[in-house]
Design an enzyme around this catalytic site. Structure first.
Site, PDB file in Angstrom:
ATOM      1  N   ASP A  25      45.819  20.261  31.325  1.00 58.01           N
ATOM      2  CA  ASP A  25      46.488  20.401  32.612  1.00 58.01           C
ATOM      3  C   ASP A  25      47.086  19.061  33.065  1.00 58.01           C
ATOM      4  OD1 ASP A  25      47.341  21.585  34.914  1.00 58.01           O
ATOM      5  OD2 ASP A  25      45.381  21.702  35.867  1.00 58.01           O
TER       6      ASP A  25
ATOM      7  N   CYS B  26      44.983  44.725  26.865  1.00 58.95           N
ATOM      8  CA  CYS B  26      44.935  45.367  28.194  1.00 58.95           C
ATOM      9  C   CYS B  26      45.168  46.880  28.066  1.00 58.95           C
ATOM     10  CB  CYS B  26      46.001  44.796  29.107  1.00 58.95           C
ATOM     11  SG  CYS B  26      45.686  43.121  29.668  1.00 58.95           S
TER      12      CYS B  26
ATOM     13  N   CYS C 118      44.905  49.634  30.948  1.00 59.50           N
ATOM     14  CA  CYS C 118      44.167  49.105  32.115  1.00 59.50           C
ATOM     15  C   CYS C 118      45.132  48.382  33.063  1.00 59.50           C
ATOM     16  CB  CYS C 118      43.093  48.142  31.628  1.00 59.50           C
ATOM     17  SG  CYS C 118      42.199  47.317  32.963  1.00 59.50           S
TER      18      CYS C 118
ATOM     19  N   CYS D 122      44.440  42.842  43.052  1.00 62.21           N
ATOM     20  CA  CYS D 122      45.002  41.632  43.693  1.00 62.21           C
ATOM     21  C   CYS D 122      45.366  41.968  45.153  1.00 62.21           C
ATOM     22  CB  CYS D 122      46.239  41.151  42.941  1.00 62.21           C
ATOM     23  SG  CYS D 122      47.070  39.809  43.816  1.00 62.21           S
TER      24      CYS D 122
ATOM     25  N   CYS E 137      40.884  31.625  43.942  1.00 64.85           N
ATOM     26  CA  CYS E 137      40.620  33.066  44.012  1.00 64.85           C
ATOM     27  C   CYS E 137      40.280  33.537  42.605  1.00 64.85           C
ATOM     28  CB  CYS E 137      41.866  33.776  44.544  1.00 64.85           C
ATOM     29  SG  CYS E 137      41.811  35.575  44.410  1.00 64.85           S
TER      30      CYS E 137
ATOM     31  N   CYS F  49      41.282  38.656  40.325  1.00 64.62           N
ATOM     32  CA  CYS F  49      41.910  39.301  39.158  1.00 64.62           C
ATOM     33  C   CYS F  49      41.154  39.016  37.869  1.00 64.62           C
ATOM     34  CB  CYS F  49      43.391  38.928  39.041  1.00 64.62           C
ATOM     35  SG  CYS F  49      43.714  37.168  38.938  1.00 64.62           S
TER      36      CYS F  49
END
Ligand code: B12
Ligand code: SF4
Ligand code: SF4
Length: 313
Positions: free
Chosen positions: A135, A190, A193, A200, A242, A245
């Site tokens: 990062d 996924c 799904c 969210c 958060c 998700c």
């Protein structure tokens, strides 16, 4: 007479590198060639063009570096990608701090471990030119980790390993040697799904990726200004980041908890509250928070976030 330039023609032993990485404590390691398919670059460029980066204007710069890691490490050939699991219990707190930010700043933890890997590689291959990142540069880390076989990109936009889930940080070493590359790419798991998209609270997820203009994580960490009404109204207990998700994702159920104690909840995050924050001088805040990811938001922002959540009670 000028000295002839030394030609670097090393091939690193991928098995050895992976053994080193696991010995150091990384949870996974994959190795890929230092280039990305056009579709990954295009996804990023479209995302920026659509303004999904909100005020993170730094993402609009250095597109050339994102496309070509040789601008970071000359003649770069290989990317060694590693992950560190930070999964921990997600208890329903009145004031929620995202799991990634509860312990020591992951940039510090990741860089310490990458530096050990770097020195082992330098010992083994003295002519190798390499740099470590997490990062910390315009590198499309998820796209490389995907290419290195460390997981698939879910609808929540996270890198998800089918057995280790997505609560993992990504770090990498870019170097100028060749290696045997991982060709075990994990394709989309996924399928039908869409739990994360539905869960969210701000509707930030779509086939175009994550819309930071709406995202609670963006607004509680990165946005230096007041949180817009649309998102502010939908924040419940999130004071920093958060995890919704990711928490709802079936691939994050029954995954191992982190073995890295320094990433577990500790001070200053552990006993943080509005009163404590308000009593801190700026220099006390710096001293206490400098090794925590919470430092990024700054004292003023954290206080504003606490007040926003407190007003909901
Ligand atoms: C900007 C940023 C954010 C922004 C925007 C996030 C986003 N989804 O774009 C905000 C502030 C919202 C954010 C939030 C978080 N972040 Co962040 N963030 C970054 C950063 C600095 C750049 C990401 C970026 O370029 N985004 C633009 C989009 C377009 O790129 P992308 O998400 O990387 O996706 C690429 C690929 O996945 C690919 N792609 C996308 N979809 C698909 C589908 C298929 C099939 C394929 C093949 C490829 C593909 O295309 C994209 C371009 O190549 C990276 C570090 C880095 N240098 O990469 C960390 C990083 C992505 N963040 C990370 C983390 C941990 C978080 C949070 C969990 C923190 C928190 N709890 O609040 C949340 C997660 C929210 C979420 N669902 O993404 C980790 C992710 C680890 C993982 N397992 O995925 C990273 C890699 C940092 C790190 N070194 O560990 N983040
Ligand atoms: S981090 Fe939260 S707000 Fe952002 S996309 Fe995920 S669930 Fe939505
Ligand atoms: S919740 Fe479902 S759709 Fe979302 S990332 Fe996980 S598996 Fe994919």
């Amino acid at each position: 007479m000028t000295k002839p330039t030394k030609t670097i023609n090393i091939k690193i032993d991928s098995k050895l590198v992976k053994n080193f990485a696991l010995e150091i404590g990384f949870d996974n390691c994959g190795i890929c060639e230092a280039n990305l398919p056009n579709k990954s670059i295009l996804f990023f460029e479209n995302w920026i063009a659509a303004g999904k980066n909100a005020e993170m204007t730094y993402l609009e710069r250095n597109i050339d570096i994102r496309k070509d890691t040789s601008l970071l490490v000359p003649n770069s050939k290989t990317i060694i990608c590693v992950t560190l699991n930070y999964h921990q219990v997600s208890d329903e707190k009145e004031f929620y701090i995202s799991k990634y930010a509860r312990g020591k700043d992951y940039h510090i933890v990741m860089k310490e471990k990458l530096a050990i890997l770097e020195s082992k590689l330098k010992q083994e291959y003295p002519d190798l030119n390499l740099r470590i990142f997490t990062d910390s540069a315009p590198v499309l880390e998820r796209a490389y980790a995907f290419k290195a076989g460390l997981g698939f990109i879910g609808k929540n936009t996270c890198l998800i390993h089918p057995k280790l889930g997505s609560f993992s940080f990504i770090g990498e070493i870019i170097c100028n040697a060749e290696a045997d590359y991982d060709d075990n790419i994990i394709t989309d798991h996924c399928e039908t799904c869409d739990l994360c998209v539905k869960a969210c609270p701000v509707g930030a997820l779509s086939i175009f990726g994550l819309d930071a203009n709406k995202c609670i994580s963006y607004h509680t960490i990165e946005n230096k200004n007041e949180i817009p009404e649309y998102t502010a109204k939908r924040i419940t207990n999130q004071v920093f980041g958060c995890d919704i998700c990711q928490d709802v994702c079936p691939y994050n159920q029954n995954i191992p908890l982190t073995k890295h104690e320094e990433l577990l909840e500790s001070e200053p995050a552990k006993s943080l509250n509005l009163n404590k924050l308000e009593l801190l001088t700026n220099s006390q805040f710096k001293k206490q928070f400098i090794s925590s990811s919470l430092y990024r938001a700054g004292k003023r922002k954290l206080i504003a976030n606490y007040k926003l959540v407190a007003a909901k009670k």
